[in-house]
Design a protein around this motif. Structure first.
Motif, PDB file in Angstrom:
ATOM      1  N   ILE A  73       0.866  -1.199   0.000  1.00 45.72           N
ATOM      2  CA  ILE A  73       0.000   0.000   0.000  1.00 45.72           C
ATOM      3  C   ILE A  73       0.897   1.241   0.000  1.00 45.72           C
ATOM      4  O   ILE A  73       1.689   1.454   0.911  1.00 45.72           O
ATOM      5  N   GLN A  74       0.759   2.044  -1.032  1.00 45.90           N
ATOM      6  CA  GLN A  74       1.593   3.252  -1.140  1.00 45.90           C
ATOM      7  C   GLN A  74       0.882   4.493  -0.630  1.00 45.90           C
ATOM      8  O   GLN A  74       1.517   5.503  -0.318  1.00 45.90           O
ATOM      9  N   LEU A  75      -0.457   4.406  -0.597  1.00 43.91           N
ATOM     10  CA  LEU A  75      -1.220   5.604  -0.253  1.00 43.91           C
ATOM     11  C   LEU A  75      -2.529   5.195   0.411  1.00 43.91           C
ATOM     12  O   LEU A  75      -3.225   4.306  -0.086  1.00 43.91           O
ATOM     13  N   GLY A  76      -2.840   5.877   1.530  1.00 44.80           N
ATOM     14  CA  GLY A  76      -4.134   5.663   2.183  1.00 44.80           C
ATOM     15  C   GLY A  76      -4.995   6.904   2.013  1.00 44.80           C
ATOM     16  O   GLY A  76      -4.528   8.027   2.258  1.00 44.80           O
ATOM     17  N   LEU A  77      -6.233   6.686   1.567  1.00 40.68           N
ATOM     18  CA  LEU A  77      -7.158   7.812   1.375  1.00 40.68           C
ATOM     19  C   LEU A  77      -8.320   7.650   2.357  1.00 40.68           C
ATOM     20  O   LEU A  77      -9.108   6.705   2.243  1.00 40.68           O
ATOM     21  N   GLY A  78      -8.380   8.555   3.344  1.00 34.90           N
ATOM     22  CA  GLY A  78      -9.356   8.434   4.421  1.00 34.90           C
ATOM     23  C   GLY A  78     -10.675   9.135   4.115  1.00 34.90           C
ATOM     24  O   GLY A  78     -10.768   9.950   3.196  1.00 34.90           O
ATOM     25  N   GLY A  79     -11.653   8.853   4.957  1.00 35.94           N
ATOM     26  CA  GLY A  79     -12.971   9.456   4.826  1.00 35.94           C
ATOM     27  C   GLY A  79     -13.031  10.905   5.281  1.00 35.94           C
ATOM     28  O   GLY A  79     -14.028  11.594   5.054  1.00 35.94           O
ATOM     29  N   HIS A  80     -11.985  11.351   5.958  1.00 36.33           N
ATOM     30  CA  HIS A  80     -11.839  12.749   6.354  1.00 36.33           C
ATOM     31  C   HIS A  80     -10.338  13.051   6.311  1.00 36.33           C
ATOM     32  O   HIS A  80      -9.514  12.150   6.217  1.00 36.33           O
ATOM     33  N   GLU A  81     -10.035  14.322   6.406  1.00 42.29           N
ATOM     34  CA  GLU A  81      -8.643  14.776   6.558  1.00 42.29           C
ATOM     35  C   GLU A  81      -7.773  14.435   5.353  1.00 42.29           C
ATOM     36  O   GLU A  81      -8.253  14.348   4.224  1.00 42.29           O
ATOM     37  N   ASP A  82      -6.461  14.255   5.623  1.00 37.73           N
ATOM     38  CA  ASP A  82      -5.475  14.224   4.541  1.00 37.73           C
ATOM     39  C   ASP A  82      -5.125  12.806   4.097  1.00 37.73           C
ATOM     40  O   ASP A  82      -5.379  11.840   4.806  1.00 37.73           O
ATOM     41  N   GLU A  83      -4.462  12.736   2.935  1.00 44.09           N
ATOM     42  CA  GLU A  83      -3.981  11.433   2.478  1.00 44.09           C
ATOM     43  C   GLU A  83      -2.832  10.965   3.377  1.00 44.09           C
ATOM     44  O   GLU A  83      -2.175  11.773   4.028  1.00 44.09           O
ATOM     45  N   MET A  84      -2.598   9.648   3.399  1.00 48.24           N
ATOM     46  CA  MET A  84      -1.547   9.085   4.257  1.00 48.24           C
ATOM     47  C   MET A  84      -0.548   8.305   3.406  1.00 48.24           C
ATOM     48  O   MET A  84      -0.933   7.360   2.716  1.00 48.24           O
TER      49      MET A  84
END
Ligand SMILES: [Zn+2]
Ligand SMILES: [Zn+2]
Length: 340
Positions: free
Chosen positions: A241-252
């Motif tokens: 996993i290179q990138l996490g996209l959350g339901g709020h706030e910023d990318e991880m």
């Protein structure tokens, strides 16, 4: 540099396999409760989450599509969406479904455990509120206050009109042969993370800054800190996993690192609960010591958060009930917990 007060902007991402994704920051509840919806250019144009369905939220979703056309050169409108995936049954994520149904013929899907939240919204809220009242009684709240908080919890009772769903999914399923489903209960029974190549949509399971509110499983099955820890570990095990996209706030960029922080946060909170329970305490007393400044609706959140930690410790034998003799013949007494 954008100030903290600047509204979040549409962002574009792409998986290693070349699938294009837009983050649409939808103002679910003014003034600053943004829910990230995602438009995914998979084989079928897919929208992940919907905003809250409030007038402001629906307008904000429309504005995001306008922004895609004017600032990103995409010839797209809400009517082009073919599939809507709801990441979990919280109103800031699914509340916009009725509005979307008016604009599109998109098929709507949700995890099987949160299906009834959409199809029988009021029923599910009323029934879980009974469990909440029971929890508040046991936590040591006076009846009037428990009544008041239970009513407060039902604020959304009439804001969403129940609607059928077109498909459900569960752990290991692939939606449209594209999105791999990971069931991650804890924050919500039907919470899922969705994998698309090297990108993971983490929804409210893993967020970049806040730790999602916890609530005991005694109120709603498949909530609770035990499930939440397990779900965090499940996602932590994923490779690539290179990138996490959350339901709020910023990318991880570092989902594993963020999971480690969240686990450490709850470990500390469990230690704090044990420390407080040096002498017998009710959940109400524990919550007050943990969150001395909580007011209004936050008192309820403090109670459920403390309740989730106490439940976890009690089920694992680190706490015991100190007043068993005294309460044995009462119908729903206040339980006092003490460290074993
Ligand atoms: Zn949520
Ligand atoms: Zn949320």
């Amino acid at each position: 540099m954008p100030s903290d007060k600047a509204p979040p902007e549409i962002a574009r991402y792409e998986t290693a396999g070349g699938v294009k994704i837009y983050k649409l920051p939808v103002l679910a509840f003014p003034p600053r409760h943004f829910t990230n919806c995602y438009l995914v250019y998979a084989h079928e144009l897919t929208l992940i989450d919907t905003g809250s369905g409030s007038a402001e939220s629906n307008q904000s979703l429309k504005d995001c599509f306008e922004g895609l056309r004017t600032d990103h050169g995409e010839k797209v409108s809400l009517g082009d969406v073919k599939r809507v995936i709801v990441t979990h049954g919280h109103i800031d994520h699914f509340g916009g479904l009725n509005f979307i149904r008016e604009q599109t013929k998109a098929k709507v899907g949700i995890h099987v455990l949160d299906q009834s939240t959409v199809t029988s919204f009021r029923e599910r809220l009323v029934v879980s509120s009974k469990n909440l009242h029971h929890f508040l009684d046991r936590a040591g709240f006076e009846k009037e206050r428990a009544d008041e908080f239970t009513e407060m919890n039902k604020w959304s009772k009439n804001v969403f009109k129940s609607t059928p769903v077109d498909f459900t999914f569960d752990e290991g399923d692939r939606i449209g042969d594209v999105f791999e489903v990971f069931h991650t209960p804890g924050h919500c029974p039907g919470q899922v993370c969705l994998r698309l190549g090297d990108i993971l949509f983490t929804a409210d399971h893993v967020l970049s800054r806040i730790t999602p509110n916890q609530s005991p499983e005694s109120i709603v099955r498949y909530n609770g800190l035990g499930h939440y820890y397990e779900s965090l570990r499940k996602i932590r095990r994923l490779e690539g996993i290179q990138l996490g996209l959350g339901g709020h706030e910023d990318e991880m960029r570092d989902v594993r690192g963020r999971i480690d922080d969240i686990i450490a946060f709850h470990d500390r909170r469990l230690d704090r609960a044990l420390e407080i329970c040096d002498a017998p305490k009710s959940i109400g007393q524990i919550a007050t010591e943990m969150f001395p400044r909580a007011a209004d609706y936050h008192v309820l959140l403090a109670m459920t958060e403390a309740g989730a930690h106490v439940e976890y410790l009690y089920e694992r034998g680190s706490l015991r009930v100190a007043n068993v003799e005294e309460i044995e013949h009462e119908s729903n007494p206040t339980l006092l917990y003490v460290k074993t």
